[in-house]
Write a protein that holds these residues in place. Structure first.
Motif, PDB file in Angstrom:
ATOM      1  N   VAL A 319       0.834  -1.201   0.000  1.00 47.05           N
ATOM      2  CA  VAL A 319       0.000   0.000   0.000  1.00 47.05           C
ATOM      3  C   VAL A 319       0.875   1.260   0.000  1.00 47.05           C
ATOM      4  O   VAL A 319       0.713   2.142  -0.838  1.00 47.05           O
ATOM      5  N   ILE A 320       1.828   1.304   0.921  1.00 47.04           N
ATOM      6  CA  ILE A 320       2.545   2.578   1.090  1.00 47.04           C
ATOM      7  C   ILE A 320       3.563   2.820  -0.015  1.00 47.04           C
ATOM      8  O   ILE A 320       4.020   3.940  -0.206  1.00 47.04           O
ATOM      9  N   ARG A 321       3.902   1.784  -0.731  1.00 49.30           N
ATOM     10  CA  ARG A 321       4.824   1.922  -1.858  1.00 49.30           C
ATOM     11  C   ARG A 321       4.314   2.982  -2.842  1.00 49.30           C
ATOM     12  O   ARG A 321       5.062   3.689  -3.466  1.00 49.30           O
ATOM     13  N   HIS A 322       2.986   3.073  -2.941  1.00 54.64           N
ATOM     14  CA  HIS A 322       2.401   3.991  -3.918  1.00 54.64           C
ATOM     15  C   HIS A 322       2.043   5.333  -3.321  1.00 54.64           C
ATOM     16  O   HIS A 322       1.492   6.187  -3.994  1.00 54.64           O
ATOM     17  N   LEU A 323       2.300   5.503  -2.028  1.00 57.17           N
ATOM     18  CA  LEU A 323       1.937   6.780  -1.403  1.00 57.17           C
ATOM     19  C   LEU A 323       3.144   7.713  -1.397  1.00 57.17           C
ATOM     20  O   LEU A 323       4.215   7.358  -0.892  1.00 57.17           O
ATOM     21  N   GLU A 324       2.945   8.893  -1.961  1.00 58.83           N
ATOM     22  CA  GLU A 324       4.043   9.853  -2.067  1.00 58.83           C
ATOM     23  C   GLU A 324       4.573  10.247  -0.686  1.00 58.83           C
ATOM     24  O   GLU A 324       5.773  10.339  -0.467  1.00 58.83           O
ATOM     25  N   SER A 325       3.653  10.417   0.264  1.00 57.15           N
ATOM     26  CA  SER A 325       4.059  10.927   1.574  1.00 57.15           C
ATOM     27  C   SER A 325       4.758   9.863   2.421  1.00 57.15           C
ATOM     28  O   SER A 325       5.271  10.158   3.484  1.00 57.15           O
ATOM     29  N   MET A 326       4.743   8.622   1.972  1.00 63.52           N
ATOM     30  CA  MET A 326       5.273   7.538   2.807  1.00 63.52           C
ATOM     31  C   MET A 326       6.588   6.970   2.273  1.00 63.52           C
ATOM     32  O   MET A 326       6.942   5.835   2.572  1.00 63.52           O
ATOM     33  N   LYS A 327       7.294   7.757   1.475  1.00 58.86           N
ATOM     34  CA  LYS A 327       8.550   7.277   0.883  1.00 58.86           C
ATOM     35  C   LYS A 327       9.521   6.780   1.958  1.00 58.86           C
ATOM     36  O   LYS A 327      10.093   5.692   1.853  1.00 58.86           O
ATOM     37  N   GLU A 328       9.646   7.593   2.999  1.00 56.85           N
ATOM     38  CA  GLU A 328      10.605   7.231   4.053  1.00 56.85           C
ATOM     39  C   GLU A 328      10.211   5.933   4.735  1.00 56.85           C
ATOM     40  O   GLU A 328      11.032   5.078   5.025  1.00 56.85           O
ATOM     41  N   GLU A 329       8.934   5.810   5.011  1.00 57.91           N
ATOM     42  CA  GLU A 329       8.438   4.625   5.686  1.00 57.91           C
ATOM     43  C   GLU A 329       8.615   3.393   4.799  1.00 57.91           C
ATOM     44  O   GLU A 329       9.007   2.323   5.259  1.00 57.91           O
ATOM     45  N   ALA A 330       8.346   3.571   3.509  1.00 59.76           N
ATOM     46  CA  ALA A 330       8.478   2.444   2.592  1.00 59.76           C
ATOM     47  C   ALA A 330       9.932   1.998   2.481  1.00 59.76           C
ATOM     48  O   ALA A 330      10.214   0.824   2.249  1.00 59.76           O
ATOM     49  N   ALA A 331      10.842   2.957   2.677  1.00 58.75           N
ATOM     50  CA  ALA A 331      12.256   2.627   2.587  1.00 58.75           C
ATOM     51  C   ALA A 331      12.681   1.632   3.685  1.00 58.75           C
ATOM     52  O   ALA A 331      13.673   0.930   3.558  1.00 58.75           O
ATOM     53  N   THR A 332      11.893   1.559   4.755  1.00 58.70           N
ATOM     54  CA  THR A 332      12.243   0.622   5.833  1.00 58.70           C
ATOM     55  C   THR A 332      11.712  -0.781   5.545  1.00 58.70           C
ATOM     56  O   THR A 332      11.868  -1.674   6.374  1.00 58.70           O
ATOM     57  N   THR A 333      11.084  -0.943   4.373  1.00 59.16           N
ATOM     58  CA  THR A 333      10.467  -2.218   3.972  1.00 59.16           C
ATOM     59  C   THR A 333       9.786  -2.956   5.127  1.00 59.16           C
ATOM     60  O   THR A 333      10.251  -4.000   5.584  1.00 59.16           O
ATOM     61  N   PRO A 334       8.684  -2.379   5.587  1.00 61.34           N
ATOM     62  CA  PRO A 334       7.979  -3.036   6.694  1.00 61.34           C
ATOM     63  C   PRO A 334       7.474  -4.427   6.301  1.00 61.34           C
ATOM     64  O   PRO A 334       6.877  -4.596   5.241  1.00 61.34           O
ATOM     65  N   GLN A 335       7.777  -5.393   7.126  1.00 58.24           N
ATOM     66  CA  GLN A 335       7.346  -6.772   6.894  1.00 58.24           C
ATOM     67  C   GLN A 335       6.481  -7.201   8.059  1.00 58.24           C
ATOM     68  O   GLN A 335       6.876  -7.095   9.209  1.00 58.24           O
ATOM     69  N   MET A 336       5.286  -7.714   7.737  1.00 57.66           N
ATOM     70  CA  MET A 336       4.397  -8.168   8.809  1.00 57.66           C
ATOM     71  C   MET A 336       4.571  -9.666   9.003  1.00 57.66           C
ATOM     72  O   MET A 336       4.787 -10.403   8.049  1.00 57.66           O
ATOM     73  N   TRP A 337       4.472 -10.088  10.245  1.00 60.96           N
ATOM     74  CA  TRP A 337       4.501 -11.535  10.497  1.00 60.96           C
ATOM     75  C   TRP A 337       3.736 -11.871  11.761  1.00 60.96           C
ATOM     76  O   TRP A 337       3.458 -10.989  12.579  1.00 60.96           O
ATOM     77  N   LEU A 338       3.404 -13.136  11.898  1.00 61.17           N
ATOM     78  CA  LEU A 338       2.622 -13.561  13.054  1.00 61.17           C
ATOM     79  C   LEU A 338       3.543 -14.158  14.110  1.00 61.17           C
ATOM     80  O   LEU A 338       4.379 -14.994  13.808  1.00 61.17           O
ATOM     81  N   ASN A 339       3.368 -13.695  15.324  1.00 58.94           N
ATOM     82  CA  ASN A 339       4.125 -14.269  16.431  1.00 58.94           C
ATOM     83  C   ASN A 339       3.157 -15.129  17.241  1.00 58.94           C
ATOM     84  O   ASN A 339       2.297 -14.601  17.936  1.00 58.94           O
ATOM     85  N   PRO A 340       3.259 -16.460  17.121  1.00 55.14           N
ATOM     86  CA  PRO A 340       2.275 -17.333  17.782  1.00 55.14           C
ATOM     87  C   PRO A 340       2.312 -17.182  19.289  1.00 55.14           C
ATOM     88  O   PRO A 340       3.353 -16.891  19.883  1.00 55.14           O
ATOM     89  N   MET A 341       1.161 -17.403  19.891  1.00 53.87           N
ATOM     90  CA  MET A 341       1.016 -17.212  21.334  1.00 53.87           C
ATOM     91  C   MET A 341       2.016 -18.048  22.139  1.00 53.87           C
ATOM     92  O   MET A 341       2.496 -17.621  23.176  1.00 53.87           O
ATOM     93  N   CYS A 342       2.344 -19.251  21.596  1.00 51.04           N
ATOM     94  CA  CYS A 342       3.236 -20.121  22.373  1.00 51.04           C
ATOM     95  C   CYS A 342       4.641 -19.524  22.466  1.00 51.04           C
ATOM     96  O   CYS A 342       5.442 -19.949  23.294  1.00 51.04           O
ATOM     97  N   ASN A 343       4.961 -18.530  21.634  1.00 45.52           N
ATOM     98  CA  ASN A 343       6.290 -17.923  21.688  1.00 45.52           C
ATOM     99  C   ASN A 343       6.317 -16.589  22.433  1.00 45.52           C
ATOM    100  O   ASN A 343       7.375 -16.006  22.597  1.00 45.52           O
TER     101      ASN A 343
END
Lengths: 887, 111
Positions: A319-343
Motif C-alpha cells: 500500500v505505502i509503496r504507492h503513497l508519495e508521503s510515505m517514501k521514508e516509511e516504505a524505505a524501511t520495507t515493513p514486513q508483517m509476520w505472526l508471532n504465535p502465542m506459544c512464543n
C-alpha cells in the motif's frame, strides 16, 4: 587331552545349574571316546558342535524355586523389618541419606514446578494454538527492528483484504493505567481498550455477563478482583463507571482473574476499542508511519501461522509503496509476520530480526541446575548405600549359607533402597508444601502443587523407581554374587576383593559433586558482585525523598503552578517540578540533531526530555558547567541542557566540559519541532543520570523547556518524616484535582526495582549453591565416617607404632582434599565460560577476577576439611587397644 | 492317549533306552544310535529327547555312579516306565498291522 576350555565355559554360562553335572559329564565322557576313536584334533572340533547342540530352551531354563508363590508374607515382612532395623541402627547414616535425598528431590520439584509454569504460559486460553499477534520488522540504519506496535491504517487494510485467513482480528491499545471511578470510589487499574471479539478469542471465563459484553462501545468488562475492589459484594452488572474523566461506561460482564502465567494477566479491565477511537479523534488521523496499536488475531483452523505470515508479509508495503508521503516509511520495507502465542513469553526478544536469548535461556539454566542438584543428591545416596552395603557382606554370607537364594537377597536389598527413597519422597513433598509460598515470593510466581495432575505423579513415581533402582543396584547385584565361603572366612578378604574396584566410581562421584558445588559458588559470587557493582554506580541525582506523580488525566494540566505553590505552602515539600518521564525511565528518544561540524543531521538517537526549570533543584542535578534554565530569561525556551554523554558524543568534551556552553545545536524533528529545523543554545552540562537500566550505558540526553511534561516530581522536606508529609500532599491533590486518585511512586523504590531480575538470579544462585554444598557435605561426611570406620584397625596399628594424631588426620583427609582439588580444576573453566557469556549481556559490568576463583576454591577446601576432620580426628583419637581388641 | 505324542526321534531313543536297559544314558544311547543309523547323533539331541520322554512319563531316571573320564561327574541313567513300554508296543502293533496289509508282490518289487 582336556576338551576345549572355552566351550566348557560357554556351556557353564548358558546351561541351567542343576543340569550342569550330567551334561558336562556326558560331554567329557564322549570326548574321551572320540579321542580314542578319531584323534584329538577331530574330537575337539566335534566337541564344539556337541556343545552347541545343547543350546536349546529346555537346557537353558533355570530351575524354578521351591517357594515361588509364598503362602505367608512372613519373610517379605521380615525384609521390611530388617530394613527398618538397619535404618534405626545407623541413625546418622539414615538421616544423611534420607535427608539429603529429600532436599534434592524437593529442590528438583520446586524447579520442575517453575519450569512447568514457564512452559505453560498462556495455555489458559483455549485457542492457544491458533492465536498470534502481528509483528512488524523494519530496517532502520541497516538493523532490523522488530515491533509489536502497528500503524492505524493497517487495521483497515487487514480487515478488507486479508480477512479470509482470520477467525478474529482484535485491535488493542497498550496496557496502561487508567482511573476507574464510581460515584464514591476511585481506583487506578491497568486495562486495555480492545476489540469486541477479544473475550471470545481469549476464551475468558465469564463469571457474570457474556462474551458479547464489549459489543456496545460504552461498556466495560471487569476482572473479578477489580469488580470486588470497586463494588465490594454489591452487584456490579449494569453499574456506571468513568474511565479517566472523559469516558462513561457500563459494566457488562465480570471475568475470572487471568492467572499469573498469562500475557494478559495485567489487564484488570477490558473496554471497547471502538469507544477509544471515538473519544480519541487523533487515532483516526494517524498515518502509516505512526505506530500506536496492537493487533491480536486468531487464524482459521484450516491454515497455519507460516502460510498466513507468507500472505500478509508485504501487506503494508504494497500500500505505502504507492503513497508519495510515505517514501521514508516504505524505505524501511515493513514486513508483517505472526508471532504465535506459544512464543510470546519465552521467545520475546528480537535482535536484528531473529530471536535472541530471552527467558528461554533462564528456563534451560534453572532446569539444568535443578537436574544437577538432584544428581548430587542421587550420587550421595548411591555412595552412601554402597559404602554401607559392604559392611553387610557378612549378612549376605550368612543368609546364603542358611539357604537364601540369590533372587531373594536381590529383592531384599531393592526393597530396602525403595523404602528409603519412598521415605525421602514423602519428606520432599512435605518440604515443597512448606517452602512453596516462600519460593513463589522469591520467583514472583503463583504456583501450586498440581495434586490432581497425572503427569506430576507419573513423573514422581518414575523418579522414585529410577533412584531406587540405581541406588539399590550395587548392593543388590554385586554383593549378592559373592560366594558365602569367601565372605564368611574373613571380612578382610571380601573387602580386598571389592576395594580396588568399588572406590574408583565413588571418587569420580565425589569429584562430580564438588565440580557442581564449586561452579555454583563461583556463580553466586559473580552475580552478587555484578549487582553490587551496578548498585554502587553514581546515579547523578538524589533518590531519597523524591516522589513522582503521573499526570493521569487532563485535569492536571494548567494546574501545575497552583499545585506547586500549594504544595510548598504545606511545608512538607521543598521543590516541585514537571518532567516528561519519571526519573527512572526515558520515555522519549529522537534523532535529527545537528551540531558543530555536521552538515546533515546525525542519525544518533538522543533521549529528549522536557522539564521545568525547577527540575534541577528537585532531582538534585549536578552541573559540570554552565547554568540551569531560568524563568528570568525568555530566551531559555530555546536553550538545551545536555548530559555528559551527549556532550561527549557531540565532541565538546574533548577540550573541557565547559566548551559546550553557548554552542548552537540545530534540531529538526517531526514530533518536537514540527519538522522545521530550529536552533538551540547549550546552557549547561549535567552529570549523567542513571534513568534506565543501571547495567547499560547512559543515553545521550537533551533537556529542554518545551514539550509536554506528564510527571510531577516532588522533593520532600527532609526535616519532616515521610509519613507526616504524605497526608499533607494528598490533601492538596484531593483539593485541586478531585477527579484523580492520589497515586505516587518513590524514586528509590523504582530504582531498586531495576535490580530485581539480577537480585532474583543472585538469590536463586546462592540458594542452590548453599543446597549443593549442603548435600555434598552430607555425602562427604558419610563417606569420611565410613572410611574412618573401615580403617579402624589400620589406625590402631599405626598408633601403636607411633603415629601422631596429626599424621593420622593428614592420612585420612588427604584423599578427600585431592578429590576437591580435582573438582575445583574442572569447575573453574566451566564457571568462567558461563559467567563470561552472562556478563557480556551487560554493558556496565564487573570483571571476573582471579580472587573469586581462589576464594571459592579455598572455601570449598575449608568446608571439606571441616567435614572430614570431624570424623578423621575422632578416628585418630581412638584408643588403639579398643580398636585392635574388638573382633 | 494320543499317538502323536511320540515323535520319530523320540521313539528311536525310547527303543534304545529299552534295548540298553539298565545301563542307558545319553552317551551310550547316542553312540548306539550313531552305530545303528550311520548318522551322527549329538548327546544334546538325545538329552533333550530324554527330557521330553521323562516329562511325558515314558521313562524314569536316577543319578548313577561317577567315572574318571566324566571328570568325577555322575551320569543320569534312564529306564523305560510301564507306560513307556505300553506305548512302544502300541506303536509296534500299528506298524505290524500295516506291514501285514502290504501286497506281497509289492514287497518283492522293493527287494
Amino acid at each position: 587331552m582336556k576338551p576345549p576350555r572355552l566351550a566348557d565355559r560357554f556351556l557353564n554360562w548358558f546351561c541351567a545349574p542343576h543340569l550342569r553335572e550330567e551334561v558336562l559329564g556326558d560331554l567329557h565322557e564322549r570326548y574321551a571316546l572320540r579321542v580314542v576313536q578319531s584323534g584329538e584334533a577331530r574330537a575337539r572340533r566335534r566337541y564344539w558342535r556337541e556343545v552347541l547342540a545343547y543350546v536349546r530352551p529346555s537346557i537353558m531354563k533355570r530351575q524354578s524355586g521351591e517357594f515361588t508363590n509364598p503362602t505367608t508374607p512372613d519373610m517379605l515382612r521380615n525384609y521390611l523389618t530388617i530394613a527398618f532395623r538397619t535404618l534405626v541402627k545407623n541413625k546418622g547414616y539414615s538421616f544423611i541419606n534420607i535427608g539429603g535425598l529429600a532436599v534434592g528431590m524437593a529442590v528438583a520439584m520446586l524447579i520442575g514446578l517453575w519450569v512447568y509454569d514457564e512452559l505453560s504460559f498462556n495455555t489458559y486460553h483455549k485457542n492457544y494454538s491458533r492465536i498470534a499477534r502481528i509483528m512488524q520488522n523494519q530496517v532502520e540504519h541497516g538493523v532490523i527492528k522488530t515491533s509489536q506496535t502497528l500503524p492505524y491504517p493497517f487495521i483497515h487494510e487487514l480487515k478488507t483484504n486479508y480477512k479470509r485467513h482470520f477467525k478474529h482480528i482484535v485491535t488493542s491499545t497498550h496496557t496502561g493505567d487508567y482511573i476507574l471511578s464510581t460515584t464514591d470510589k476511585k481506583l487506578t487499574k491497568k486495562g486495555q481498550f480492545i476489540g469486541a471479539e477479544a473475550p471470545e478469542m481469549f476464551t475468558l471465563r465469564m463469571l457474570k455477563g457474556t462474551w458479547a459484553g464489549l459489543q456496545d462501545p460504552q461498556s466495560i468488562l471487569l476482572s473479578a478482583s477489580t469488580a470486588s475492589a470497586l463494588f465490594g459484594d454489591a452487584e456490579p452488572m449494569g453499574k456506571l463507571l468513568k474511565i479517566n474523566t472523559d469516558k462513561d461506561v457500563r459494566v457488562t460482564g465480570v471475568y475470572e482473574d487471568l492467572p499469573q502465567n498469562t500475557e494478559l494477566h495485567n489487564a484488570q479491565f477490558l473496554a471497547s476499542w471502538d469507544y477509544f477511537v471515538a473519544t480519541n479523534a487523533y487515532m483516526r488521523q494517524k498515518k502509516w508511519d505512526n505506530h500506536a496499536l496492537w493487533i491480536y488475531v486468531e487464524i482459521q483452523p484450516n491454515t497455519d501461522f507460516d502460510k498466513v505470515t507468507a500472505s500478509i508479509k508485504d501487506s503494508e508495503l504494497n500500500v505505502i509503496r504507492h503513497l508519495e508521503s510515505m517514501k521514508e516509511e516504505a524505505a524501511t520495507t515493513p514486513q508483517m509476520w505472526l508471532n504465535p502465542m506459544c512464543n510470546w513469553h519465552l521467545y520475546s526478544d528480537f535482535t536484528n530480526g531473529t530471536v535472541s536469548d530471552g527467558p528461554i535461556q533462564y528456563v534451560w539454566l534453572v532446569g539444568l541446575i535443578g537436574f544437577f542438584v538432584l544428581l548430587l543428591a542421587c550420587i550421595n545416596f548411591m555412595n552412601l548405600s554402597t559404602a554401607r552395603s559392604e559392611q553387610r557382606a557378612r549378612e549376605v554370607g550368612i543368609r546364603k549359607a542358611i539357604g537364601s537364594r540369590r533372587i531373594q537377597l536381590i529383592s531384599q536389598f531393592f526393597s530396602e533402597s525403595f523404602l528409603v527413597v519412598f521415605l525421602a519422597f514423602g519428606l520432599a513433598i512435605l518440604m515443597v508444601t512448606t517452602a512453596l509460598p516462600w519460593f513463589n515470593d522469591m520467583a514472583a510466581k503463583q504456583m501450586s502443587i498440581p495434586w490432581k495432575n497425572g503427569y506430576f505423579w507419573l513423573f514422581n513415581v518414575g523418579f522414585v523407581l529410577l533412584t531406587g533402582l540405581l541406588a539399590g543396584s550395587y548392593p543388590a547385584l554385586y554383593l549378592t554374587s559373592f560366594q558365602p565361603v569367601k565372605v564368611l572366612k574373613g571380612v578382610g578378604l571380601a573387602r580386598a576383593q571389592m576395594g580396588r574396584f568399588s572406590s574408583m566410581p565413588r571418587q569420580v562421584l565425589v569429584v562430580m559433586q564438588f565440580t557442581v558445588s564449586i561452579t555454583l559458588i563461583i556463580c553466586t559470587l559473580v552475580v552478587y558482585r555484578q549487582v553490587q557493582f551496578a548498585k554502587s554506580r553514581p546515579v547523578g541525582y538524589s533518590r531519597d525523598g523524591l516522589l513522582m506523580v503521573q499526570m493521569q488525566s487532563d485535569d492536571f494540566y494548567g494546574k501545575t503552578d497552583l499545585l506547586r505553590t500549594e504544595l510548598k505552602n504545606t511545608g512538607a515539600v521543598t521543590d516541585v517540578a514537571e518532567s516528561q518521564s519519571p526519573i527512572t525511565g526515558v520515555w522519549s528518544t529522537n534523532d535529527g540533531f545537528r551540531w558543530k561540524g555536521l552538515s546533515t543531521p546525525s542519525t544518533d538517537q538522543f533521549a529528549t526530555l522536557s522539564v521545568t526549570p525547577e527540575y534541577a533543584q528537585t532531582v538534585g542535578w549536578q552541573f559540570i558547567a554552565g547554568r540551569n534554565f531560568s524563568k528570568e530569561f525568555a530566551s531559555d525556551s530555546s536553550g538545551f541542557i545536555i548530559n555528559e554523554t551527549a556532550a561527549k558524543q557531540m565532541g565538546f568534551q574533548k577540550q573541557s566540559a565547559g566548551s559546550a556552553i553557548g554552542e548552537t545545536i540545530h534540531w529538526k524533528s517531526q514530533w518536537m519541532t514540527d519538522n522545521v529545523e530550529k536552533s538551540f543554545i547549550v546552557l549547561g552540562v549535567v552529570k549523567d543520570m542513571v534513568m534506565e537500566s543501571p547495567f547499560q550505558p547512559i543515553k545521550p540526553t537533551v533537556f529542554c523547556l518545551f514539550g509536554n511534561p506528564n510527571w510531577i516530581n516532588i522533593r520532600l522536606n527532609p526535616a519532616i518524616s515521610t509519613s507526616d508529609a504524605l497526608p499533607k500532599i494528598e490533601a492538596v491533590f484531593k483539593k485541586l484535582i478531585p477527579s484523580a486518585p492520589f497515586e505516587y511512586k518513590f524514586a528509590d523504590d523504582e530504582y531498586a526495582a531495576k535490580f530485581r531480575t539480577e537480585e532474583r538470579i543472585g538469590k536463586l544462585a546462592s540458594f542452590f549453591a548453599i543446597l549443593a554444598i549442603f548435600i555434598s557435605c552430607l555425602g562427604l561426611f558419610g563417606l569420611a565416617s565410613y572410611m574412618a570406620e573401615q580403617r579402624t584397625k589400620e589406625i590402631g596399628v599405626r598408633k601403636v607404632l607411633g603415629a601422631s594424631v596429626f599424621n593420622l588426620w593428614r592420612l585420612l583427609s588427604k584423599d578427600f582434599v585431592v578429590l576437591v582439588i580435582i573438582g575445583f580444576g574442572i569447575a573453574t573453566p566451566i564457571a568462567y565460560y558461563f559467567l563470561h557469556n552472562w556478563l557480556q549481556k551487560y554493558q556496565y559490568r564487573t570483571e571476573i577476577s582471579w580472587w573469586i576463583f581462589a576464594a571459592s576454591g579455598t572455601g570449598a577446601l575449608l568446608i571439606t576439611l571441616l567435614t572430614v576432620s570431624f570424623q578423621s580426628i575422632k578416628a585418630a583419637l581412638m584408643n588403639p587397644v579398643r580398636s585392635l581388641r574388638s573382633e | 492317549m494320543r499317538r502323536s505324542d511320540l515323535g520319530e526321534f523320540e521313539e528311536v531313543v525310547l527303543l534304545a533306552v529299552a534295548a540298553l536297559s539298565p545301563k542307558a544314558y545319553s552317551v551310550v544311547i547316542a553312540e548306539e544310535l550313531e552305530r545303528e543309523t550311520g548318522n551322527s547323533v549329538s548327546t544334546g539331541a538325545v538329552h533333550a529327547a530324554l527330557q521330553r520322554l521323562e516329562q511325558k512319563g515314558y521313562v524314569s531316571s536316577f543319578l548313577g555312579e561317577a567315572t574318571a573320564e566324566r571328570g568325577g561327574r555322575r551320569k543320569r541313567l534312564f529306564t523305560v516306565s510301564a507306560l513307556g513300554g505300553r506305548i512302544l508296543q502300541d506303536v509296534r502293533a500299528v506298524r505290524n498291522r500295516l506291514w501285514e496289509r502290504i501286497d506281497s508282490h509289492l514287497l518283492l518289487d522293493w527287494q
